[in-house]
Design an enzyme around this catalytic site. Sequence first.
Site, PDB file in Angstrom:
ATOM      1  N   ARG A 128      11.434 -50.111 -32.223  1.00 12.39           N
ATOM      2  CA  ARG A 128      12.122 -50.364 -30.945  1.00 12.39           C
ATOM      3  C   ARG A 128      12.888 -49.099 -30.581  1.00 12.39           C
ATOM      4  O   ARG A 128      13.096 -48.233 -31.437  1.00 12.39           O
ATOM      5  CB  ARG A 128      13.101 -51.541 -31.099  1.00 12.39           C
ATOM      6  CG  ARG A 128      12.390 -52.845 -31.386  1.00 12.39           C
ATOM      7  CD  ARG A 128      13.375 -53.967 -31.718  1.00 12.39           C
ATOM      8  NE  ARG A 128      12.654 -55.166 -32.116  1.00 12.39           N
ATOM      9  CZ  ARG A 128      13.101 -56.050 -32.997  1.00 12.39           C
ATOM     10  NH1 ARG A 128      14.274 -55.871 -33.592  1.00 12.39           N
ATOM     11  NH2 ARG A 128      12.390 -57.107 -33.291  1.00 12.39           N
ATOM     12  N   ARG A 136      18.376 -60.165 -26.198  1.00 11.46           N
ATOM     13  CA  ARG A 136      18.210 -58.926 -26.984  1.00 11.46           C
ATOM     14  C   ARG A 136      17.277 -57.965 -26.260  1.00 11.46           C
ATOM     15  O   ARG A 136      17.419 -56.746 -26.362  1.00 11.46           O
ATOM     16  CB  ARG A 136      17.695 -59.262 -28.386  1.00 11.46           C
ATOM     17  CG  ARG A 136      17.703 -58.083 -29.314  1.00 11.46           C
ATOM     18  CD  ARG A 136      17.442 -58.452 -30.754  1.00 11.46           C
ATOM     19  NE  ARG A 136      16.042 -58.823 -30.970  1.00 11.46           N
ATOM     20  CZ  ARG A 136      15.547 -59.225 -32.135  1.00 11.46           C
ATOM     21  NH1 ARG A 136      16.342 -59.336 -33.182  1.00 11.46           N
ATOM     22  NH2 ARG A 136      14.281 -59.538 -32.263  1.00 11.46           N
ATOM     23  N   ARG A 170       7.486 -65.901 -31.670  1.00 12.55           N
ATOM     24  CA  ARG A 170       8.627 -65.961 -32.592  1.00 12.55           C
ATOM     25  C   ARG A 170       9.294 -67.343 -32.553  1.00 12.55           C
ATOM     26  O   ARG A 170       9.725 -67.870 -33.578  1.00 12.55           O
ATOM     27  CB  ARG A 170       9.633 -64.840 -32.288  1.00 12.55           C
ATOM     28  CG  ARG A 170       9.105 -63.483 -32.764  1.00 12.55           C
ATOM     29  CD  ARG A 170      10.002 -62.311 -32.447  1.00 12.55           C
ATOM     30  NE  ARG A 170       9.373 -61.079 -32.929  1.00 12.55           N
ATOM     31  CZ  ARG A 170       9.915 -60.200 -33.770  1.00 12.55           C
ATOM     32  NH1 ARG A 170      11.137 -60.388 -34.205  1.00 12.55           N
ATOM     33  NH2 ARG A 170       9.258 -59.129 -34.170  1.00 12.55           N
TER      34      ARG A 170
HETATM   35  N1  ATP Z   1      26.723 -65.971 -33.042  1.00 14.84           N
HETATM   36  C1  ATP Z   1      26.128 -65.320 -32.063  1.00 14.84           C
HETATM   37  N2  ATP Z   1      26.368 -65.682 -30.778  1.00 14.84           N
HETATM   38  C2  ATP Z   1      25.764 -65.044 -29.755  1.00 14.84           C
HETATM   39  N3  ATP Z   1      24.886 -64.034 -29.890  1.00 14.84           N
HETATM   40  C3  ATP Z   1      24.614 -63.645 -31.142  1.00 14.84           C
HETATM   41  C4  ATP Z   1      25.199 -64.248 -32.294  1.00 14.84           C
HETATM   42  N4  ATP Z   1      24.720 -63.657 -33.383  1.00 14.84           N
HETATM   43  C5  ATP Z   1      23.868 -62.694 -32.968  1.00 14.84           C
HETATM   44  N5  ATP Z   1      23.794 -62.679 -31.629  1.00 14.84           N
HETATM   45  C6  ATP Z   1      22.927 -61.838 -30.773  1.00 14.84           C
HETATM   46  O1  ATP Z   1      21.605 -62.361 -30.899  1.00 14.84           O
HETATM   47  C7  ATP Z   1      20.638 -61.320 -30.832  1.00 14.84           C
HETATM   48  C8  ATP Z   1      19.758 -61.417 -32.061  1.00 14.84           C
HETATM   49  O2  ATP Z   1      20.503 -61.059 -33.187  1.00 14.84           O
HETATM   50  P1  ATP Z   1      19.865 -60.215 -34.386  1.00 14.84           P
HETATM   51  O3  ATP Z   1      19.059 -59.093 -33.831  1.00 14.84           O
HETATM   52  O4  ATP Z   1      20.958 -59.907 -35.308  1.00 14.84           O
HETATM   53  O5  ATP Z   1      18.877 -61.330 -34.976  1.00 14.84           O
HETATM   54  P2  ATP Z   1      17.950 -61.261 -36.263  1.00 14.84           P
HETATM   55  O6  ATP Z   1      18.064 -62.562 -36.916  1.00 14.84           O
HETATM   56  O7  ATP Z   1      18.270 -60.071 -37.059  1.00 14.84           O
HETATM   57  O8  ATP Z   1      16.523 -61.111 -35.587  1.00 14.84           O
HETATM   58  P3  ATP Z   1      15.145 -60.524 -36.227  1.00 14.84           P
HETATM   59  O9  ATP Z   1      14.774 -61.415 -37.323  1.00 14.84           O
HETATM   60  O10 ATP Z   1      14.201 -60.564 -35.097  1.00 14.84           O
HETATM   61  O11 ATP Z   1      15.427 -59.130 -36.687  1.00 14.84           O
HETATM   62  C9  ATP Z   1      21.401 -60.028 -30.750  1.00 14.84           C
HETATM   63  O12 ATP Z   1      21.408 -59.582 -29.401  1.00 14.84           O
HETATM   64  C10 ATP Z   1      22.819 -60.390 -31.210  1.00 14.84           C
HETATM   65  O13 ATP Z   1      23.808 -59.583 -30.591  1.00 14.84           O
HETATM   66  N1  LIG Z   2       8.735 -60.766 -45.861  1.00 13.23           N
HETATM   67  C1  LIG Z   2       9.413 -59.826 -45.215  1.00 13.23           C
HETATM   68  N2  LIG Z   2       9.964 -60.076 -44.010  1.00 13.23           N
HETATM   69  C2  LIG Z   2      10.665 -59.101 -43.413  1.00 13.23           C
HETATM   70  C3  LIG Z   2      10.840 -57.843 -44.004  1.00 13.23           C
HETATM   71  N3  LIG Z   2      11.580 -57.085 -43.160  1.00 13.23           N
HETATM   72  C4  LIG Z   2      11.869 -57.850 -42.112  1.00 13.23           C
HETATM   73  N4  LIG Z   2      11.325 -59.067 -42.254  1.00 13.23           N
HETATM   74  C5  LIG Z   2      11.411 -60.202 -41.344  1.00 13.23           C
HETATM   75  O1  LIG Z   2      10.559 -60.009 -40.254  1.00 13.23           O
HETATM   76  C6  LIG Z   2      11.071 -60.699 -39.131  1.00 13.23           C
HETATM   77  C7  LIG Z   2      10.937 -59.890 -37.897  1.00 13.23           C
HETATM   78  O2  LIG Z   2      11.720 -58.741 -37.955  1.00 13.23           O
HETATM   79  P1  LIG Z   2      11.861 -57.774 -36.687  1.00 13.23           P
HETATM   80  O3  LIG Z   2      12.633 -56.591 -37.157  1.00 13.23           O
HETATM   81  O4  LIG Z   2      10.475 -57.426 -36.236  1.00 13.23           O
HETATM   82  O5  LIG Z   2      12.593 -58.557 -35.632  1.00 13.23           O
HETATM   83  C8  LIG Z   2      12.516 -61.065 -39.471  1.00 13.23           C
HETATM   84  O6  LIG Z   2      12.581 -62.451 -39.714  1.00 13.23           O
HETATM   85  C9  LIG Z   2      12.788 -60.347 -40.745  1.00 13.23           C
HETATM   86  O7  LIG Z   2      13.633 -61.065 -41.597  1.00 13.23           O
HETATM   87  C10 LIG Z   2      10.268 -57.622 -45.286  1.00 13.23           C
HETATM   88  O8  LIG Z   2      10.381 -56.547 -45.897  1.00 13.23           O
HETATM   89  N5  LIG Z   2       9.574 -58.619 -45.837  1.00 13.23           N
END
Ligand code: ATP
Ligand SMILES: Nc1nc2c(ncn2[C@@H]2O[C@H](COP(=O)(O)O)[C@@H](O)[C@H]2O)c(=O)[nH]1
Length: 387
Positions: A175, A268, A279
């Site tokens: 990204r 996001r 997703r």
């Molecule tokens: N408690 C909350 N309330 C509102 N918005 C939130 C909260 N927690 C996270 N966010 C927002 O939700 C969006 C998704 O959060 P984040 O990218 O941390 O999710 P993730 O679980 O890591 O997703 P992925 O698995 O795709 O990487 C972000 O824009 C973040 O700022």
């Molecule tokens: N099994 C694994 N899952 C992973 C790893 N790194 C990230 N993730 C999961 O993929 C999704 C999507 O991530 P995104 O960055 O494309 O939004 C998210 O649920 C991560 O937890 C890994 O090494 N192994």
Amino acid sequence: MGGPPALFVDHLENGHTNGCLLKSQDTSVQIGDRSFVIGGSHEENPLFLGVQIHDKITNKWYVSSPTVLGTGPMPCKAYSAIVLKQGRILVIKKDSASDDSIWFLEVDSPFVREQRKLLGKEVVAWSKGVRGNAEKPIVISGPSGVGKGTLITMLMKEFPSMFGFSVSHTTRSPRCMENNGVHYHFTDKTVMEKEINDGKFLEFASVHGNLYGTSIESVEVVTDSGKRCILDIDVQGARSVKASSLDAMFIFVCPPSMKELEDRLRARGTETEEQIQKRLRNAEAEIRAGKSSGIFGHILYNDNLEECYKSLKDLLGINDDAPVNGLEVEGINLPKEHTATKMEDKILIQETGEATKNNMIVLDLSSINGGAPGRTRGIGLDTVNSS
Ligand SMILES: Nc1ncnc2c1ncn2[C@@H]1O[C@H](COP(=O)(O)OP(=O)(O)OP(=O)(O)O)[C@@H](O)[C@H]1O
Ligand SMILES: Nc1nc2c(ncn2[C@@H]2O[C@H](COP(=O)(O)O)[C@@H](O)[C@H]2O)c(=O)[nH]1
């Protein structure tokens, strides 16, 4: 490493195989019908110590070196090798740095047996021995968009020297704000598949149409820095880690509702509409699995971010009084010249040579845990004056 010198075969045939030094720098130990010769450098990676296998029944060397999992030790002047339980060999490097002296070679541990079956070839696995009990790694899973990354970022920002992020590999495109080697190791499918086949990954899974995986090295790098390792991985990956010997803490993060999850993913702004739909479809199954699979010991609801972050810190046993610095990595200083003897769960290391001070070091292996892939933790250390 090339073909094993005749000297090895002579020694093995003469039965001098258990911990006996074959050359100044090579050691052989016997487990069942096989002898493992540790020495020289590895066939494919000369930076690593080599391992070769001799079959006692056929009196033949295995044609090629076994596939080595984990980062192994670098070659040094000489080694002691001692057979432990469960298909493990303790390898003590002589005259080496304190953070590099104790290693475990797994030749028939549950992990190695499983990998042998999975990869369909002969496998051995290295793990470095670490003193004391480092805190368990943390696996955080949850549907895409629930806020895992946000929570992890907050934790790492508040406690930068306590936690380290395991940087995953992925075949998805970066990204706009993501950097290679920081957020992910962005890679090609063919390259990643080859590395998976070479046993470089602790776990991997196909997630939302792309390949993701945690390399063994990513976890080792964090552990070696003395920080507590955090893995942000999906439920399939968490299942694989649970089956491994990493001995982690498993946390699943749930959204307050599917509507809120959808809003967060849209806000996001990193995915196309089609990817968001994919997703969200996967999220339902993930939440079901997260709650019912028995993988996760802890479930957090990320409704209010600050409250959820506080619950996470409580779970991890940290509060506002927590030390901001991480754990000191304590080394294991061994005398340059020594003999090593096994007594039940203890290894007695006696200094030899002219400058001997009659000091004996006792390594206590009764509480070791973890192992390959990663680190073998929980080594106890005592110094005794034997004069
Ligand atoms: N408690 C909350 N309330 C509102 N918005 C939130 C909260 N927690 C996270 N966010 C927002 O939700 C969006 C998704 O959060 P984040 O990218 O941390 O999710 P993730 O679980 O890591 O997703 P992925 O698995 O795709 O990487 C972000 O824009 C973040 O700022
Ligand atoms: N099994 C694994 N899952 C992973 C790893 N790194 C990230 N993730 C999961 O993929 C999704 C999507 O991530 P995104 O960055 O494309 O939004 C998210 O649920 C991560 O937890 C890994 O090494 N192994």
